[in-house]
Design an enzyme around this catalytic site. Structure first.
Site, short mmCIF file in Angstrom:
data_model
loop_
_atom_site.label_atom_id
_atom_site.label_comp_id
_atom_site.label_asym_id
_atom_site.label_seq_id
_atom_site.Cartn_x
_atom_site.Cartn_y
_atom_site.Cartn_z
CG HIS A 163 -8.53 0.80 2.90
ND1 HIS A 163 -7.58 1.59 2.30
CD2 HIS A 163 -7.84 -0.08 3.67
CE1 HIS A 163 -6.38 1.21 2.69
NE2 HIS A 163 -6.50 0.20 3.51
CD GLU A 208 -2.96 -1.10 2.30
OE1 GLU A 208 -2.69 -0.35 3.27
OE2 GLU A 208 -3.93 -1.89 2.29
#
Length: 291
Positions: free
Chosen positions: A172, A139
């Site tokens: 997310h 990420e």
């Protein structure tokens, strides 16, 4: 950069974010996200993105910028200031988690953290590796190291700190799919995902701030791994404490947050990390996005 160019940059950032999320769902499987097979497949996906993201940045960033700085420098992978970037941001983040750290020591023995068997067990757990190594690494590589060099071409570093987390937070929201598939009612799943979007966006801003201030990939990576290790503060456990332990613990929460606020700027001074790329320590040179 002209307004049209900025919209192109935003489109590039959005493309990178969507590509990361889509890479997790290229595998057709009824298994949930915590199944070992799913984790292994997604490891392959994020590994591919770990290669694709820097290449994407290389081809999308301006030639003028690449003429002045290497791709490795833009990605925050450089030697000068590396030691400081590996330790100081972690210390800063620990101040923020002062209260939660104390709470965690109530349920986990500090002595256990010094035992080799504790780490050996974790390092052989695919779940632990996913949460504390693979997820932070992939990420941060995509949403900070690869995305921010694009974004700061048309906005100031300060604006980038607040804009880039939106891409990270939205990325997310896909967790709602897994929750619904596991039987969680849609409204509850949406509420959970909305809450997750909120705190991941806040963390994304902090992580972007660390990357731009230090000019190092390792700074947000270590902070991210530590935050995943700590998890969201368990206020419920603190409320279950009897007095005066409860008040003292909440006092540590406040003291940690206040300390973090006071130390945030001085402990991320670009001079500490020999960073003159993203956040100039002096005003004699224009910022990267204006060059």
């Amino acid at each position: 950069m002209e307004a049209t160019g900025c919209w192109v940059v935003v489109a590039e950032c959005l493309t990178l974010s969507v590509a990361y999320v889509c890479s997790l769902y290229v595998w057709s499987s009824p298994l949930n996200r915590d199944h070992p097979s799913t984790i292994k497949r997604r490891l392959v996906s994020v590994s591919v993105m770990g290669v694709v993201s820097p290449i994407f940045t290389y081809y999308c960033v301006s030639e003028e910028l690449l003429a002045k700085h290497s791709l490795w420098d833009l990605l925050g992978m450089r030697w000068p200031g590396l030691l400081a970037a590996s330790a100081v941001p972690l210390l800063l983040t620990m101040f923020l988690f002062l209260g939660p750290l104390v709470v965690k020591t109530q349920s986990e023995s500090l002595a256990a953290w010094t035992e080799p068997s504790y780490w050996l067990e974790n390092l052989t757990s695919i779940y632990w590796l996913r949460d504390h190594v693979i997820a932070p690494l992939s990420e941060e590589l995509t949403f900070r190291a690869s995305l921010l060099p694009l974004l700061v071409q048309c906005v100031s570093p300060v604006k980038a700190v607040f804009i880039s987390p939106m891409f990270f937070g939205v990325a997310h929201l896909h967790h709602i799919v897994g929750q619904v598939q596991s039987g969680v009612p849609f409204k509850r799943a949406a509420l959970i995902s909305g809450f997750q979007f909120s705190y991941t966006t806040l963390f994304g801003a902090y992580s972007a701030f660390l990357f731009l201030r230090t000019g190092h990939f390792v700074a947000p990576f270590i902070a991210h791994a530590f935050c995943n290790f700590m998890g969201f503060p368990d206020f419920g456990e603190v409320l279950s404490y009897s007095e005066p332990k409860r008040s003292l613990t909440f006092g540590l929460f406040v003291a940690g947050f206040v300390s973090w606020c006071f130390l945030l700027v001085p402990l991320t001074d670009p001079l500490i990390y020999q960073n003159t790329l993203y956040w100039e320590p002096c005003t004699s040179r224009p910022p990267l996005h204006a060059r």
